[in-house]
Motif scaffolding. Structure first.
Motif, PDB file in Angstrom:
ATOM      1  N   MET A 157      -7.845 -44.583  -7.808  1.00 49.60           N
ATOM      2  CA  MET A 157      -8.736 -43.311  -7.991  1.00 49.60           C
ATOM      3  C   MET A 157      -8.830 -41.956  -7.893  1.00 49.60           C
ATOM      4  SD  MET A 157      -9.379 -44.795  -3.553  1.00 49.60           S
ATOM      5  CE  MET A 157     -10.829 -43.844  -3.054  1.00 49.60           C
ATOM      6  N   ILE A 158      -7.380 -41.295  -8.411  1.00 51.04           N
ATOM      7  CA  ILE A 158      -7.593 -40.190  -9.018  1.00 51.04           C
ATOM      8  C   ILE A 158      -7.594 -40.102 -10.120  1.00 51.04           C
ATOM      9  CG2 ILE A 158      -6.175 -37.904  -9.015  1.00 51.04           C
ATOM     10  CD1 ILE A 158      -5.210 -38.501  -6.441  1.00 51.04           C
ATOM     11  N   VAL A 159      -6.848 -41.235 -10.610  1.00 47.34           N
ATOM     12  CA  VAL A 159      -6.974 -41.549 -12.412  1.00 47.34           C
ATOM     13  C   VAL A 159      -8.466 -41.725 -12.596  1.00 47.34           C
ATOM     14  CG1 VAL A 159      -6.268 -42.832 -14.291  1.00 47.34           C
ATOM     15  CG2 VAL A 159      -4.595 -41.712 -12.801  1.00 47.34           C
ATOM     16  N   SER A 160      -9.414 -42.384 -12.119  1.00 44.57           N
ATOM     17  CA  SER A 160     -11.036 -42.692 -12.036  1.00 44.57           C
ATOM     18  C   SER A 160     -12.151 -41.340 -12.437  1.00 44.57           C
ATOM     19  CB  SER A 160     -11.228 -43.898 -11.129  1.00 44.57           C
ATOM     20  OG  SER A 160     -11.425 -43.472 -10.237  1.00 44.57           O
ATOM     21  N   GLY A 161     -11.738 -40.375 -11.159  1.00 47.00           N
ATOM     22  CA  GLY A 161     -12.503 -39.363 -10.579  1.00 47.00           C
ATOM     23  C   GLY A 161     -12.809 -39.790  -9.273  1.00 47.00           C
ATOM     24  N   GLU A 162     -12.350 -40.656  -8.744  1.00 44.30           N
ATOM     25  CA  GLU A 162     -13.094 -40.891  -7.699  1.00 44.30           C
ATOM     26  C   GLU A 162     -12.961 -39.591  -6.441  1.00 44.30           C
ATOM     27  OE1 GLU A 162     -13.684 -44.413  -4.918  1.00 44.30           O
ATOM     28  OE2 GLU A 162     -13.326 -45.575  -6.738  1.00 44.30           O
ATOM     29  N   LEU A 163     -11.417 -40.011  -6.156  1.00 46.85           N
ATOM     30  CA  LEU A 163     -10.512 -38.488  -5.831  1.00 46.85           C
ATOM     31  C   LEU A 163     -10.926 -37.339  -6.888  1.00 46.85           C
ATOM     32  CD1 LEU A 163      -8.481 -40.150  -3.238  1.00 46.85           C
ATOM     33  CD2 LEU A 163     -10.130 -39.584  -2.944  1.00 46.85           C
ATOM     34  N   LYS A 164     -11.033 -36.052  -6.268  1.00 41.76           N
ATOM     35  CA  LYS A 164     -10.363 -34.798  -6.855  1.00 41.76           C
ATOM     36  C   LYS A 164      -9.568 -34.237  -6.531  1.00 41.76           C
ATOM     37  CE  LYS A 164     -14.740 -34.774  -9.926  1.00 41.76           C
ATOM     38  NZ  LYS A 164     -15.482 -36.646  -9.548  1.00 41.76           N
ATOM     39  N   GLU A 165      -9.081 -32.981  -7.209  1.00 44.10           N
ATOM     40  CA  GLU A 165      -8.039 -31.691  -6.869  1.00 44.10           C
ATOM     41  C   GLU A 165      -9.069 -31.046  -5.332  1.00 44.10           C
ATOM     42  OE1 GLU A 165      -5.793 -28.497  -7.680  1.00 44.10           O
ATOM     43  OE2 GLU A 165      -6.811 -29.719  -9.634  1.00 44.10           O
ATOM     44  N   GLY A 166      -8.467 -31.213  -3.942  1.00 44.81           N
ATOM     45  CA  GLY A 166      -9.116 -30.749  -3.187  1.00 44.81           C
ATOM     46  C   GLY A 166      -9.999 -31.264  -2.068  1.00 44.81           C
ATOM     47  N   ASP A 167      -9.952 -33.197  -2.928  1.00 45.44           N
ATOM     48  CA  ASP A 167     -10.560 -33.638  -2.474  1.00 45.44           C
ATOM     49  C   ASP A 167     -10.119 -34.894  -0.745  1.00 45.44           C
ATOM     50  OD1 ASP A 167     -13.049 -34.104  -3.912  1.00 45.44           O
ATOM     51  OD2 ASP A 167     -12.751 -35.887  -4.334  1.00 45.44           O
ATOM     52  N   ARG A 168     -10.422 -34.201   0.414  1.00 50.30           N
ATOM     53  CA  ARG A 168      -9.875 -35.015   1.970  1.00 50.30           C
ATOM     54  C   ARG A 168      -9.689 -36.707   1.623  1.00 50.30           C
ATOM     55  NH1 ARG A 168      -9.064 -32.009   6.558  1.00 50.30           N
ATOM     56  NH2 ARG A 168     -10.296 -30.673   5.509  1.00 50.30           N
ATOM     57  N   ILE A 169      -9.081 -37.128   2.188  1.00 52.96           N
ATOM     58  CA  ILE A 169      -9.131 -38.686   1.388  1.00 52.96           C
ATOM     59  C   ILE A 169      -9.183 -39.119   3.133  1.00 52.96           C
ATOM     60  CG2 ILE A 169      -7.491 -38.536  -0.186  1.00 52.96           C
ATOM     61  CD1 ILE A 169      -5.186 -39.703   1.880  1.00 52.96           C
ATOM     62  N   PRO A 170      -9.654 -40.608   3.317  1.00 55.45           N
ATOM     63  CA  PRO A 170      -9.572 -40.955   4.797  1.00 55.45           C
ATOM     64  C   PRO A 170      -8.672 -40.928   5.929  1.00 55.45           C
ATOM     65  CG  PRO A 170     -11.315 -42.361   2.835  1.00 55.45           C
ATOM     66  CD  PRO A 170     -10.254 -41.404   2.564  1.00 55.45           C
ATOM     67  N   ASN A 171      -8.394 -40.984   6.943  1.00 58.50           N
ATOM     68  CA  ASN A 171      -7.466 -40.952   7.547  1.00 58.50           C
ATOM     69  C   ASN A 171      -6.651 -42.132   7.940  1.00 58.50           C
ATOM     70  OD1 ASN A 171      -9.386 -42.642   9.801  1.00 58.50           O
ATOM     71  ND2 ASN A 171      -9.611 -40.961  10.610  1.00 58.50           N
ATOM     72  N   GLU A 172      -5.749 -42.799   8.685  1.00 58.81           N
ATOM     73  CA  GLU A 172      -5.253 -43.941   8.480  1.00 58.81           C
ATOM     74  C   GLU A 172      -5.743 -45.232   8.434  1.00 58.81           C
ATOM     75  OE1 GLU A 172      -1.553 -42.808   9.853  1.00 58.81           O
ATOM     76  OE2 GLU A 172      -0.666 -41.593   8.442  1.00 58.81           O
ATOM     77  N   ARG A 173      -6.304 -44.682  10.232  1.00 58.47           N
ATOM     78  CA  ARG A 173      -6.935 -45.501  10.626  1.00 58.47           C
ATOM     79  C   ARG A 173      -8.374 -45.697   9.482  1.00 58.47           C
ATOM     80  NH1 ARG A 173      -9.691 -44.776  15.965  1.00 58.47           N
ATOM     81  NH2 ARG A 173      -7.857 -44.438  16.839  1.00 58.47           N
ATOM     82  N   ASP A 174      -9.446 -45.498   8.496  1.00 60.56           N
ATOM     83  CA  ASP A 174      -9.760 -45.740   7.355  1.00 60.56           C
ATOM     84  C   ASP A 174      -9.024 -45.938   6.990  1.00 60.56           C
ATOM     85  OD1 ASP A 174     -11.679 -44.915   9.172  1.00 60.56           O
ATOM     86  OD2 ASP A 174     -12.368 -43.127   9.014  1.00 60.56           O
TER      87      ASP A 174
END
Length: 240
Positions: A22-39
């Motif tokens: 997801m990081i490599v594809s750009g879906e997640l970028k520097e500074g983005d908050r990822i979902p919590n563990e449950r999600d």
């Protein structure tokens, strides 16, 4: 023939691989908050223990920062690859000539690609960096000159829109400019370099790939020759 048993892959490894993808594809970028563990458990279809272990691995690799407020992406995956390659070059004791030879190939290729892909904003940024180079030369400020020079060339890498070539380039350019900065630019080197940068910028404005490649090659050959001369002068001065 001896066949080694297959390595059993854990679900936490799958979590690591998915988030890296997801990081490599750009879906997640520097500074983005990822979902919590449950999600994440629900999205990935794995247990909370697997998610927690995967996040721990990513944190140790420097990709995540886990706090009470949440978990955020702390770096771009491309930068990790670039730093790793740069370290490998250093550990292999590659010579300055080896690095500049690679730089010549990469920069000629990227500037050729940029000639047909460059956007107005790229040209504006490069023009601004050229102004900063001219100002630094007038003030005899070597550090500011090198910074503007680096930024100019990195903008060409971005304008090529070739992520692989840009990553390869970014892995060696720090080594190149570190050497140039340690040697120091003199006035003639700065003045001549500014002329070449102006010609490269003009060729890109005209979308002329052949001219841009030629000017880049002449520029890098000139820089190499002048730096070799400065290095020899420094060695004679210090008695090396």
């Amino acid at each position: 023939m001896k066949i080694e048993p297959l390595e059993k892959k854990s679900l936490s490894d799958d979590v690591v691989a998915k988030i890296k993808s997801m990081i490599v594809s750009g879906e997640l970028k520097e500074g983005d908050r990822i979902p919590n563990e449950r999600d994440l458990c629900e999205q990935f279809g794995v247990s909370r223990a697997s998610v927690r272990e995967g996040l721990k691995i990513l944190s140790l690799q420097g990709l995540l920062n886990r706090t009470n407020a949440g978990t955020v992406i702390t770096t771009n995956f491309s930068s990790i690859l670039e730093e790793t390659l740069a370290l490998k070059i250093l550990l292999n004791d590659c010579s300055y000539e080896d690095v500049t030879e690679a730089r010549m190939f990469l920069e000629k290729t990227m500037v050729g690609l940029a000639a047909s892909r460059i956007e107005k904003n790229d040209l504006n940024i490069m023009a601004e960096q050229l102004k900063l180079m001219i100002q630094a030369e007038a003030e005899d400020n070597n550090d500011d000159y090198v910074l503007a020079d680096v930024a100019f060339h990195q903008q060409i890498a971005k304008a090529s829109h070739s992520r692989v070539l840009a990553s390869l380039y970014n892995s060696i350019i720090t080594l190149v400019f570190r050497t140039q900065k340690s040697v120091g630019y003199d006035k003639p080197v700065m003045k001549e370099s500014i002329k070449f940068h102006g010609k490269i910028l003009e060729a890109l404005k005209q979308s002329n790939a052949v001219l841009a490649e030629r000017e880049m090659e002449l520029h890098l050959m000139d820089v190499q020759e002048r730096l070799n001369h400065l290095v020899k002068k420094e060695m004679i001065k210090t008695g090396v």
